[in-house]
Design a protein around this motif. Structure first.
Motif, short mmCIF file in Angstrom:
data_model
loop_
_atom_site.label_atom_id
_atom_site.label_comp_id
_atom_site.label_asym_id
_atom_site.label_seq_id
_atom_site.Cartn_x
_atom_site.Cartn_y
_atom_site.Cartn_z
N VAL A 103 -10.12 -24.24 65.78
CA VAL A 103 -10.35 -22.80 65.67
C VAL A 103 -11.85 -22.51 65.58
O VAL A 103 -12.39 -21.63 66.27
N LEU A 104 -12.55 -23.24 64.71
CA LEU A 104 -13.98 -23.02 64.55
C LEU A 104 -14.74 -23.32 65.83
O LEU A 104 -15.69 -22.60 66.18
N SER A 105 -14.31 -24.35 66.55
CA SER A 105 -14.95 -24.67 67.83
C SER A 105 -14.75 -23.54 68.84
O SER A 105 -15.66 -23.18 69.58
N GLY A 106 -13.53 -22.99 68.86
CA GLY A 106 -13.24 -21.90 69.78
C GLY A 106 -14.00 -20.63 69.44
O GLY A 106 -14.52 -19.94 70.33
N LEU A 107 -14.08 -20.29 68.15
CA LEU A 107 -14.81 -19.10 67.74
C LEU A 107 -16.29 -19.21 68.06
O LEU A 107 -16.95 -18.21 68.37
N GLY A 120 -5.13 -12.24 64.50
CA GLY A 120 -6.23 -11.57 65.16
C GLY A 120 -7.43 -11.60 64.24
O GLY A 120 -7.28 -11.39 63.03
N VAL A 121 -8.61 -11.90 64.77
CA VAL A 121 -9.81 -11.96 63.93
C VAL A 121 -10.99 -11.34 64.67
O VAL A 121 -11.07 -11.37 65.90
N ARG A 122 -11.88 -10.77 63.89
CA ARG A 122 -13.18 -10.37 64.40
C ARG A 122 -14.12 -11.56 64.26
O ARG A 122 -14.31 -12.08 63.16
N ARG A 123 -14.71 -11.97 65.36
CA ARG A 123 -15.59 -13.13 65.34
C ARG A 123 -16.73 -12.94 64.34
O ARG A 123 -17.10 -13.87 63.62
N SER A 124 -17.26 -11.73 64.27
CA SER A 124 -18.39 -11.47 63.38
C SER A 124 -18.02 -11.64 61.91
O SER A 124 -18.86 -11.97 61.08
N ALA A 125 -16.74 -11.40 61.57
CA ALA A 125 -16.31 -11.54 60.18
C ALA A 125 -16.45 -12.97 59.70
O ALA A 125 -16.78 -13.22 58.53
N LEU A 126 -16.22 -13.92 60.58
CA LEU A 126 -16.37 -15.33 60.21
C LEU A 126 -17.78 -15.84 60.48
O LEU A 126 -18.22 -16.81 59.87
N GLN A 127 -18.50 -15.18 61.38
CA GLN A 127 -19.91 -15.53 61.55
C GLN A 127 -20.69 -15.26 60.27
O GLN A 127 -21.58 -16.02 59.90
N ARG A 128 -20.34 -14.15 59.61
CA ARG A 128 -21.05 -13.79 58.37
C ARG A 128 -20.88 -14.85 57.28
O ARG A 128 -21.73 -15.00 56.42
#
Length: 322
Positions: A75-79, A149-157
């Protein structure tokens, strides 16, 4: 019209029995959404997947290599390489339609994480048994599906989330919550999931019980089941009352948020089977925790998920940057 979102599928297979069916599914997905498959399969299978899928999907090897949980690494690799802000994460047994994808993407307009509800199709006996678990979860809170469903920026933060937790879905949810993100539970957004084999179902019983270590109050209740049932073994009326209560609890979950239109009427009757299972497996899970963790994909995992209060203070584990 294509959806302005990305579909990320973390994958690790040891055989390709399901390759034709998955290939057809990915072909249908690629017509409506950009698809990335992060494939940690052995090299021969990786090459076969690349040949089967061609340029219909983006097919990559995992780039995140730290952490005991292979799905989380995928998942982290894909994000990290997602081409869109809005991302639909899904296991290889999840079967979205255009309508369910569009619904998840629409819900992300007001949330950082969207939690749908999986339903098994078809329904062999072990899928009915596992459905009872989902219904109990729905009755008391919410189920944990194989798609988000996730916002990529939410996990980037947050720099991602810990890839060494067994209960990776809860770990991701808590990480977003700890950073002030919005998690929206959609118990009435039903997404089909193909059931595992009966053999795989059996192998998951203790692992799922181990997940409850991340929720201490729930785990305490589950540990209390075995002593309670043993105490009632000579009191048939009391034992029957407990079994009936488990059916009623599962039925509450079935009827909640339009579930009665999706889950068969007999689903709640499997509640006692799941109750008996968890009465035993919770104690096995506790024993494994005391011995240093549960075996997962050839590795030993200690942590079920990080407590929310720890994540809010300062996470001791720095997840890979995405």
């Amino acid at each position: 019209m294509r959806l302005a979102a990305e579909y990320v599928l973390p994958l690790r297979w040891e055989d390709d029995r399901e390759l034709p069916e998955l290939t057809r599914y990915l072909a249908s997905l690629s017509a409506v959404i950009d698809v990335t498959v992060v494939d940690g399969s052995p090299s021969a299978l990786f090459a076969a997947h690349a040949a089967a899928w061609g340029d219909r999907v983006r097919h990559l090897a995992p780039t995140v290599t730290t952490g005991a949980n292979g799905k989380a690494r995928g998942v982290l690799s894909g994000l990290a390489v997602a081409r869109h802000e809005l991302v639909v994460l899904a296991d290889d047994d999840v079967r979205h339609t255009r309508a369910t994808l569009a619904a998840v993407v629409a819900e992300l307009a007001g949330a950082d994480v969207v939690v749908p509800q999986n339903v098994f199709r078809p329904l062999p006996w072990h899928a009915r048994w596992d459905t009872a678990r989902s219904l109990v979860n729905r009755a008391v809170a919410a189920d944990y599906p194989g798609t988000y469903g996730v916002r990529r920026s939410a996990l980037q933060r947050t720099g991602g989330y810990a890839a060494d937790a067994l209960f990776e879905n809860l770990e991701m949810e808590r990480t977003v919550r700890a950073a002030g993100g919005r998690v929206r539970v959609c118990r009435d957004l039903f997404v089909v999931r193909r059931p595992p084999t009966a053999r795989h179902f059996r192998s998951q019983r203790v692992r799922q019980a181990y997940d409850s270590l991340a929720q201490p109050r729930r785990f305490a209740v589950e540990l209390a089941l075995a002593p309670a049932l043993l105490a009632l073994r000579r009191r048939p009326a009391g034992l029957l009352a407990v079994l009936v209560l488990s059916v009623l609890l599962a039925e509450r979950g079935r009827r909640r948020d339009r579930g009665a239109g999706v889950f068969p009427r007999t689903s709640a009757l499997w509640g006692p089977a799941w109750l008996a299972e968890r009465a035993v497996t919770s104690w096995v899970a506790l024993g494994l925790r005391l011995r240093g963790g549960v075996s997962y994909a050839g590795r030993r995992v200690v942590r079920a998920a990080t407590p929310l209060r720890e994540l809010r203070r300062a996470r001791p584990y720095r997840a890979p940057e995405i």
